[in-house]
Design an enzyme around this catalytic site. Structure first.
Site, short mmCIF file in Angstrom:
data_model
loop_
_atom_site.label_atom_id
_atom_site.label_comp_id
_atom_site.label_asym_id
_atom_site.label_seq_id
_atom_site.Cartn_x
_atom_site.Cartn_y
_atom_site.Cartn_z
N ASP A 87 -3.20 -0.72 3.18
CA ASP A 87 -3.05 -0.64 1.72
C ASP A 87 -1.63 -0.14 1.40
O ASP A 87 -1.19 0.87 1.96
CB ASP A 87 -4.11 0.35 1.21
CG ASP A 87 -4.23 0.38 -0.30
OD1 ASP A 87 -3.94 -0.64 -0.94
OD2 ASP A 87 -4.63 1.44 -0.82
N ASP A 109 3.71 -4.05 -0.31
CA ASP A 109 3.95 -3.73 -1.71
C ASP A 109 5.45 -3.66 -1.97
O ASP A 109 6.08 -2.64 -1.74
CB ASP A 109 3.27 -2.40 -2.07
CG ASP A 109 3.48 -2.03 -3.53
OD1 ASP A 109 4.17 -2.80 -4.25
OD2 ASP A 109 2.98 -0.99 -3.97
N ASN A 236 -10.14 -2.12 -5.43
CA ASN A 236 -9.76 -0.95 -4.65
C ASN A 236 -10.25 0.35 -5.30
O ASN A 236 -9.99 0.57 -6.49
CB ASN A 236 -8.24 -0.85 -4.54
CG ASN A 236 -7.65 -1.91 -3.65
OD1 ASN A 236 -8.26 -2.93 -3.37
ND2 ASN A 236 -6.44 -1.65 -3.18
ZN LIG Z 1 -3.20 0.48 -5.01
#
Ligand SMILES: [Zn+2]
Length: 296
Positions: A87, A109, A236
Site C-alpha cells: 500500500d 503512489d 481500503n
Molecule cells: Zn491510501
C-alpha cells in the site's frame, strides 16, 4: 515468486468483484495481531481479502516478516483467497523489494507528481511487476489527509479528472486505479463526508480498469454501498481498525491499573486479545457493506 505461496493478485480479485458488483476489502497490517484479526473475519464470512502492508509497515516490521505472516495466514486458512499488497509504495525500489519477496501486487503512489511524471513512475513499476505476473495500482488525484508517510494538506488535495484517468491508465499500463472523489486518509472532520458519486460515474464511464477507494474509514454504510454499486472494486480500511485496536487496549489498561497490593496482568496475550478481536468485528462489518461475503 508469490504464486508458490498461493496468493492471488489484487487484479484477479478485483476483476471478479467488478463483474459481480461487489468490492474486496484491503485491510492494513503491521503485526501478528492485526493480520490474525483480518484473516479471521475473512474466513468466518467466506470472503476474499487483500492483506495490505504500507511502505511504513515494511519499515516497521521488515518486509520479510510481513511476507511470512501472510504466508502463515494462507497456510492456516487455505480456502480464503487473498492477495498480499504493498500500500502506498513510494518508489520503484520499495515496489521491487516487495515483488522479489513475494507480494502479489504493489501500489506505486506517485500522485504528488505532475501527470507525465506519475505515468513514468508507474510505467517503470508496471514493466518490472508484469514480468512476474504481479499487478500494479496507481493513483491519480490527491487524497487529503495523513496515512503513514503520505501527508496531503487540503490545499494540495485534488479530485481525479475522468479524462486524465483514461490517459493515465492507457499510458502507464496500471491494473487498477485509486481515485480521489472526496474520500480522505485518517479521521474525517464530519460524520457524513461528501463523496462525489457523479464524478465516480464519469470515471467509471471513461475507464474499464478496476477502481479503488482509499481512505474509506469513517465513510457511512450507505455511501460505501452506493460506491461499490457504481463500480468501486477495492476499498481500503486502516484507520477504523487502528482506532478499535487502540480503544480496546485503553479499556484493558484502565480496568487493570498498576496496584501495589494486587498482582498486575502483564501478559501481552491478555492485553492484545481484545484488540485483535475488535479488528475482526470491524472487518466483518465492512465485508458485509462491501458485499464480498460468500464470494469464495
Ligand atoms: Zn491510501
Amino acid at each position: 515468486m508469490f504464486k508458490k505461496y498461493g496468493f492471488k493478485t489484487t487484479k484477479e480479485l478485483e476483476v471478479k468483484a467488478t463483474k459481480e458488483n461487489y468490492a474486496v476489502g484491503a485491510f492494513n497490517f503491521n503485526n501478528l495481531e492485526q493480520i490474525l484479526g483480518i484473516i479471521k473475519a475473512a474466513a468466518e464470512l467466506n470472503s476474499p481479502v487483500i492483506l495490505a502492508a504500507s511502505h511504513g509497515a515494511t519499515k516497521y516490521a521488515g518486509t520479510i516478516f510481513l511476507v511470512h505472516l501472510a504466508i502463515a495466514a494462507k497456510k492456516k486458512f487455505p480456502n480464503v483467497e487473498m492477495a498480499l499488497h504493498l500500500d502506498h509504495g513510494l518508489d520503484f525500489s520499495k515496489c521491487k523489494e516487495c515483488i522479489d519477496l513475494g507480494f502479489s501486487s504493489v501500489m506505486i503512489d506517485a500522485s504528488k507528481y505532475p501527470l507525465e511524471e506519475n505515468i513514468k513512475k508507474c510505467k517503470e513499476v508496471v514493466e518490472y511487476a508484469h514480468k512476474f505476473g504481479v499487478s500494479v495500482e496507481g493513483e491519480l488525484g490527491r487524497l487529503y489527509g495523513v496515512e503513514d508517510e503520505v501527508n496531503v494538506s487540503e490545499a494540495e488535495s485534488a479530485m481525479t479528472d475522468p479524462k486524465e484517468a483514461e490517459i493515465f491508465i492507457e499510458k502507464s499500463g496500471i491494473d487498477s486505479l485509486a481515485i480521489s472523489i472526496g474520500n480522505s486518509h485518517g479521521l474525517y472532520k464530519t460524520d457524513n463526508p461528501f463523496i462525489d458519486f457523479e464524478r465516480l460515474k464519469e470515471i467509471k464511464d471513461c475507464v474499464s480498469t478496476p477502481l479503488v477507494l482509499h481512505g474509506a474509514s469513517g465513510i457511512p454504510e450507505d455511501s460505501i454501498r452506493k460506491a461499490c454499486k457504481i463500480g468501486i472494486s477495492k476499498v481500503n480500511i486502516d484507520t477504523e481498525c487502528r482506532l478499535a485496536f487502540r480503544r480496546e487496549i485503553d479499556k484493558f489498561i484502565h480496568s487493570n491499573p498498576f496496584d501495589d497490593h494486587k498482582p498486575i496482568t502483564y501478559d501481552p496475550r491478555k492485553i492484545l486479545t481484545p484488540a485483535l478481536e475488535s479488528i475482526t468485528e470491524v472487518i466483518k462489518m465492512k465485508i458485509k457493506w462491501f458485499g464480498s461475503g460468500n464470494k469464495l
